[in-house]
Design a protein around this motif. Structure first.
Motif, PDB file in Angstrom:
ATOM      1  N   ILE A 167      10.062  -4.389   2.937  1.00 61.17           N
ATOM      2  CA  ILE A 167       8.807  -4.990   3.403  1.00 61.17           C
ATOM      3  C   ILE A 167       7.760  -3.926   2.971  1.00 61.17           C
ATOM      4  O   ILE A 167       7.944  -2.915   3.112  1.00 61.17           O
ATOM      5  CB  ILE A 167       8.738  -5.471   4.899  1.00 61.17           C
ATOM      6  N   ALA A 168       6.536  -4.447   2.725  1.00 57.27           N
ATOM      7  CA  ALA A 168       5.191  -4.046   2.768  1.00 57.27           C
ATOM      8  C   ALA A 168       4.208  -4.770   4.136  1.00 57.27           C
ATOM      9  O   ALA A 168       4.338  -5.828   4.197  1.00 57.27           O
ATOM     10  CB  ALA A 168       4.644  -4.047   1.585  1.00 57.27           C
ATOM     11  N   ILE A 169       3.544  -3.809   4.593  1.00 52.40           N
ATOM     12  CA  ILE A 169       2.588  -4.056   5.438  1.00 52.40           C
ATOM     13  C   ILE A 169       1.066  -4.130   5.274  1.00 52.40           C
ATOM     14  O   ILE A 169       0.698  -3.075   4.575  1.00 52.40           O
ATOM     15  CB  ILE A 169       3.008  -3.376   6.973  1.00 52.40           C
ATOM     16  N   ARG A 170       0.148  -4.900   5.881  1.00 51.19           N
ATOM     17  CA  ARG A 170      -1.256  -4.471   5.926  1.00 51.19           C
ATOM     18  C   ARG A 170      -1.976  -4.926   7.222  1.00 51.19           C
ATOM     19  O   ARG A 170      -1.278  -5.635   8.092  1.00 51.19           O
ATOM     20  CB  ARG A 170      -1.738  -5.433   5.079  1.00 51.19           C
ATOM     21  N   GLU A 171      -2.743  -4.273   7.609  1.00 53.23           N
ATOM     22  CA  GLU A 171      -3.737  -4.785   8.938  1.00 53.23           C
ATOM     23  C   GLU A 171      -4.743  -5.626   8.814  1.00 53.23           C
ATOM     24  O   GLU A 171      -5.574  -5.524   7.708  1.00 53.23           O
ATOM     25  CB  GLU A 171      -4.195  -2.997   9.405  1.00 53.23           C
ATOM     26  N   LEU A 172      -4.860  -6.625   9.743  1.00 53.92           N
ATOM     27  CA  LEU A 172      -5.997  -7.390   9.422  1.00 53.92           C
ATOM     28  C   LEU A 172      -7.205  -7.195  10.149  1.00 53.92           C
ATOM     29  O   LEU A 172      -7.109  -6.047  10.843  1.00 53.92           O
ATOM     30  CB  LEU A 172      -5.318  -8.889  10.041  1.00 53.92           C
TER      31      LEU A 172
END
Length: 782
Positions: free
Chosen positions: A339-344
C-alpha cells in the motif's frame, strides 16, 4: 625680504611640486615617447596559441553543449565598463583539441592576420592615437543564438573573472581588477604604447603606469613579472587560470576528524542560511566529531560515511547532499505491505494505492481506505518517526510527503505488521499483514514516477481537447543549448499558430542553472525586471556580500520570440531550486497562474561542493538568494500555488491529471469563455442544445451512491468534449472521444461512489465549433 627667505621659499615650492608629482601622477607629455619594450623570443609575433584549461569545480561542465575558447576583447576592462559587449567580429574562436569533460582539456587558436577587436589608447599621454587591441584568452559556453557570444551568453557583459589567461582580484578593495596573467596585444603599427607594470597604485591602465612602445603585430604580455615580460614567440603556450574562488576545496587527504573539523570551520563562514535556520555549527561539531574520531580509530570507512550522511541529514536544507549508502537503503526499505498512503487536507491518511492480489487487498483495504495505525502506533506518530532517505529537506511539507512514502517500508527481516483501518462500514479493523519484498507501492508514490531518463530537456505538444500548448521542462541541468533551441522553437510555434494559452509543467524539474531558468522565463516579458541577487561569503570582507553589479535581471529575447498569451505553471514539491526561480519569475506582475497541491520544495540558493576523505563530494548551499527587495523569498518556503488544488479523495483517487485539468479550467476562465446554465438534470434525462465558438453549457446533475451511469454528449456536427466538475469547480473527469475517432464524448458504466451533486459541462473540443448536440444521462443497469 632677506635673500635667504627667497631661497627657502624656492626650496619649499620645489619640494611641493615634487610631492604633487608623486601623489598625483600626470599624463606623459605628447613629445615624450616611451622606450621600446624589451622583447624575449622575438620570432615575429604569435600566429597561433595553444594551452590547457584546468578545472576542479564540479559544476564546470553542467549543461554545457558548446564550449568555446576565444580571444576576449578587453576593452570592457580598459573602460571599466561592466556592460561592455564584445563585438562579434572580435570573437576569434579556437578549437578544443581534447575531451572537454576531462580536466584539463586543451585548445588551439589560429590568430587572424589582423584581428577585429576594439582599439584602446592606453599609453597615458595626452595625444590621441589609434591604440592597441587587447585580448585575454578565455573560456565561455555558448547557449543562446548563433555560435558567438551575445549579451545573454556574456551574463550582461564586461570581462572574464574566471577561466581566462588573466588573473582577477577577489579582494574587496580591488575586486574584478586584473592583477596578473597574460594578455595578447595587437599593435597596428610600431608607435603604440602599452603598460609595462602596474604602477604604484597596483592598478592597470591608470596614469601612473610605466609605458613602453610595442612593435607592430602580436605580443604576449606576461603581467606576473615586474616589469612585465613581452614575448614575440610564434607559437606561445598559454594555460587558463581557475581562480581560488571557483576551485574545488579538497580535504580528501586529511584524516576523518581533521577533515570534519576543517569543514565545520568552512560551513560556519560560508553556509548561506546559518542565522535564518538558526544552525549552531559548534553544537554540530560536538555532536558528530566523536563519530568521525571513532571511525578513524577503527579505520572504518562505512562508519565514516554513515556519520557524514547523518551530519548531512541534520541540516534542514534540501540542497545539502552527503553520501548515499545503497546497501543501507536497500536494507532499511526492503519490505512493504502493498500500500501507499497520503494525507488529506482534513488530516486523514488514506490508502492511495493497493497492490492487486496483495494481502492488504484481501483484508479489505482499497484506495480511499482511511489508515489509522501501524503496529498499534497512531499513523500520525508513524509518519513523524519515519526516516526519509531522500533527506534533508528545506520545507516541512516536502519532508512530510516523503515521510509518508517511507512510513509503509520496513527493514529486512521484518515479517509482518499490523494495520488498523476503517472498513467499508466505517468500523475500526485491525489485520496482520505479511511484509514482502514488493516495491510497486513504493514506486507508485515516487515524485519522479513515469520518468525514464530518455526525456528531452524541453518537451511540448498541443492539447487537442483545449487547443492549449503544453510544455514540460524536465531539467535546467541538461544540454543548455538544446534547451534554448527547443524553447525558442516552441515560442515560434505558439505565435505562428495563434495559441492563446500555454501550460508549463514543472512538477518533476529537479533544477540546474538558475541563470538559464531566469532567461527562459524572460520570453514571457517585455520589461527587463530586476529579479534579485545572490550573496556569498567574501573572504576579504569576512562577511556575506551582495555585489550590486551581480543583480539578476531578464535579458530579453527578440520580440518575435516572446509569448504574450495566458500562462499557467504546474508545480509540486519536486520542483527544486532553479525550477523554483523560474516559477517565482512567472509570478512577477502576475504573469502566470501557479497551479498545484503544494508549494515548491523551498531550495533558494546556489550550491558549492567540497571533496572529503574517501573521495566523497559533499554539497552545501553557499549562495543566499534574495528577491529584488533583498528578502529571502524561496529558501524554507517554496513558491506557493496561486490556484490551489485541494488534496482529497476526489483529487487523489482518479486517473485524471487533476492539476493539469485545473490549469485548463483556469485558462478557460481567463480566455473569457462564456459559460451558460443548462439547468438541472436527473438520471434518465435527455436534453438538446446549441453551441457556438467560445460557449460552454453546464448542467447540474444529482446522483446517488451506487448509481452506474452512461453519460453521453453526441453531435453529428462537432467534436464534443464532456467534463465533470465538483461544486468547488474542480475538474474530476474529461473525455472527448467515447470511441476513438468519433465525435461523441462521455462515459459508459460510470460508477458513482457517493451521493453527489456534479456539474456536467458540454463544449466542442476546441471551443471553436458551431452546432447542435444531445446530452443523455441514462441508468446503465437498465
Amino acid at each position: 625680504m632677506p635673500r635667504r627667505f627667497f631661497k627657502f621659499l624656492q626650496t619649499v615650492l620645489a619640494l611641493a611640486l615634487i610631492a604633487s608629482l608623486t601623489v598625483t601622477p600626470m599624463a606623459r607629455a605628447q613629445d615624450d615617447p616611451p622606450p621600446p619594450a624589451e622583447i624575449v623570443n622575438d620570432e615575429g609575433g604569435a600566429v597561433s596559441i595553444t594551452g590547457e584549461v584546468p578545472y576542479t569545480n564540479s559544476f564546470f561542465t553542467l549543461g554545457v553543449a558548446q564550449p568555446l575558447v576565444i580571444l576576449e576583447d578587453q576593452a570592457g576592462f580598459v573602460d571599466r565598463n561592466e556592460h561592455f559587449l564584445m563585438p562579434l567580429a572580435s570573437q576569434t574562436l579556437g578549437q578544443i583539441t581534447s575531451d572537454f569533460f576531462t580536466s584539463p582539456f586543451s585548445y588551439s587558436i589560429a590568430l587572424p592576420i589582423e584581428p577585429q577587436g576594439s582599439l584602446r589608447d592606453v599609453d597615458q599621454d595626452t595625444a590621441e592615437e589609434p591604440g592597441v587591441q587587447i585580448f585575454a584568452i578565455a573560456y565561455w559556453t555558448n547557449t543562446f543564438g548563433e555560435p558567438f557570444l551575445e549579451q545573454r551568453d556574456l551574463y550582461g557583459g564586461g570581462w572574464s573573472t574566471a577561466y581566462a589567461s588573466t588573473r582577477v582580484s577577489e579582494d574587496a578593495d580591488t575586486e574584478r581588477e586584473i592583477t596578473g596573467g597574460q594578455f595578447l596585444v595587437y599593435a597596428p603599427d610600431d608607435a603604440q604604447g602599452f603598460s609595462s607594470g602596474f604602477g604604484e597604485d597596483g592598478l592597470l591602465f591608470t596614469a601612473d603606469d610605466p609605458v613602453v612602445t610595442l612593435p607592430q603585430g602580436y605580443t604576449i604580455v606576461n603581467m606576473d613579472t615586474d616589469p612585465f615580460t613581452f614575448d614575440r614567440s610564434r607559437h606561445p603556450v598559454i594555460d587558463l587560470i581557475e581562480p581560488e574562488g571557483a576551485a574545488l576545496v579538497d580535504l580528501s587527504g586529511e584524516s576523518y576528524p581533521d577533515a570534519f573539523n576543517q569543514f565545520i570551520d568552512i560551513l560556519a563562514k560560508e553556509y548561506a542560511f546559518t542565522d535564518y535556520k538558526e544552525i549552531d555549527w559548534e553544537a554540530k561539531r560536538a555532536e558528530f566529531l566523536p563519530l568521525f574520531q571513532e571511525a578513524a580509530d577503527k579505520q572504518d570507512s562505512q562508519a565514516y560515511l554513515r556519520a557524514l550522511r547523518d551530519f548531512a541529514w541534520s541540516i534542514p536544507d534540501g540542497h545539502v547532499s552527503g553520501p548515499f549508502l545503497p546497501d543501507d537503503f536497500s536494507f532499511a526499505t526492503a519490505g512493504g505491505l502493498g500500500i501507499a498512503i497520503r494525507e488529506l487536507d482534513d488530516g486523514r491518511v488514506i490508502a492511495t494505492f493497493v497492490l492487486e492480489g496483495s494481502k492488504a487487498a484481501e483484508a479489505g483495504i482499497a484506495p480511499g481506505t482511511e489508515i489509522l495505525a501501524f503496529n498499534d502506533i497512531p499513523i500520525d506518530a508513524v509518519i513523524d518517526e519515519a526516516v526519509a532517505w531522500s533527506a534533508p529537506f528545506s520545507t516541512a511539507h516536502f519532508e512530510r510527503l516523503q515521510k509518508l512514502r517511507y512510513a509503509t517500508r520496513f527493514a529486512a527481516g521484518v515479517e509482518s505488521a499490523s494495520v488498523t483501518f476503517l472498513d467499508e462500514k466505517g468500523e475500526e479493523t485491525t489485520v496482520e499483514l505479511a511484509v514482502t519484498g514488493e516495491r510497486d507501492s513504493f514506486n507508485f508514490s515516487s515524485f519522479n514516477v513515469g520518468k525514464t531518463g530518455f526525456e528531452l530537456p524541453v518537451e511540448y505538444k498541443l492539447l487537442k481537447e483545449s487547443n492549449y500548448g503544453y510544455v514540460k521542462i524536465n531539467s535546467f541541468a541538461d544540454n543548455d543549448l538544446l534547451s534554448v533551441q527547443l524553447w525558442e522553437r516552441l515560442m515560434r510555434t505558439l505565435n505562428d499558430n495563434g495559441v492563446q494559452g500555454l501550460i508549463i509543467d514543472m512538477r518533476q524539474n529537479a533544477g540546474g542553472s538558475g541563470f538559464l531558468a531566469d532567461q527562459m522565463a524572460a520570453y514571457f516579458f517585455d520589461e527587463d525586471h530586476v529579479l534579485g541577487n545572490t550573496g556569498r561569503y567574501d573572504k576579504s570582507r569576512d562577511e556575506f556580500y551582495f555585489d550590486p553589479r551581480s543583480e539578476e535581471v531578464f535579458y530579453l529575447p527578440a520580440d518575435e520570440l516572446r509569448y504574450g498569451g495566458e500562462v499557467a505553471v504546474l508545480i509540486g514539491p519536486n520542483c527544486n531550486s532553479a525550477c523554483e526561480f523560474f516559477t517565482y519569475d512567472m509570478t512577477i506582475d502576475s504573469r502566470a497562474a501557479v497551479v498545484g497541491h503544494y508549494p515548491t520544495a523551498g531550495l533558494g540558493g546556489s550550491v558549492k561542493q567540497i571533496r572529503l576523505p574517501e573521495n566523497e563530494q559533499f554539497q552545501y548551499t553557499g549562495g543566499r538568494a534574495v528577491d529584488a527587495n533583498g528578502e529571502i523569498h524561496i529558501e524554507g518556503k517554496g513558491v506557493p500555488p496561486t490556484v490551489a488544488v485541494p488534496v482529497n479523495e476526489e483529487t487523489l483517487l482518479t486517473d485524471d491529471d487533476v492539476i493539469l485539468n485545473t490549469a485548463i479550467a483556469w485558462l478557460d476562465e481567463q480566455l473569457a469563455l462564456e459559460i451558460t446554465n443548462g439547468g438541472d438534470l436527473v438520471v434518465g434525462d435527455e436534453v438538446e442544445g446549441e453551441l457556438t465558438p467560445g460557449v460552454r453549457v453546464r448542467y447540474t446533475l444529482t446522483v446517488a451512491e451506487g448509481d452506474v451511469l452512461n453519460i453521453l454528449a453526441a453531435s453529428d456536427e462537432m467534436n464534443m468534449l464532456l467534463t465533470i466538475y465538483d461544486l468547488a469547480d474542480n475538474p474530476l473527469l474529461s473525455n472527448d472521444d467515447l470511441i476513438e475517432g468519433d465525435f461523441n464524448a462521455g462515459w459508459t458504466e460510470l460508477e458513482i461512489p457517493a451521493d453527489l451533486t456534479l456539474i456536467v459541462e458540454v463544449s466542442s473540443a476546441g471551443d471553436d465549433e458551431t452546432g447542435s448536440y444531445t446530452l443523455t444521462i441514462e441508468d446503465a443497469k437498465e
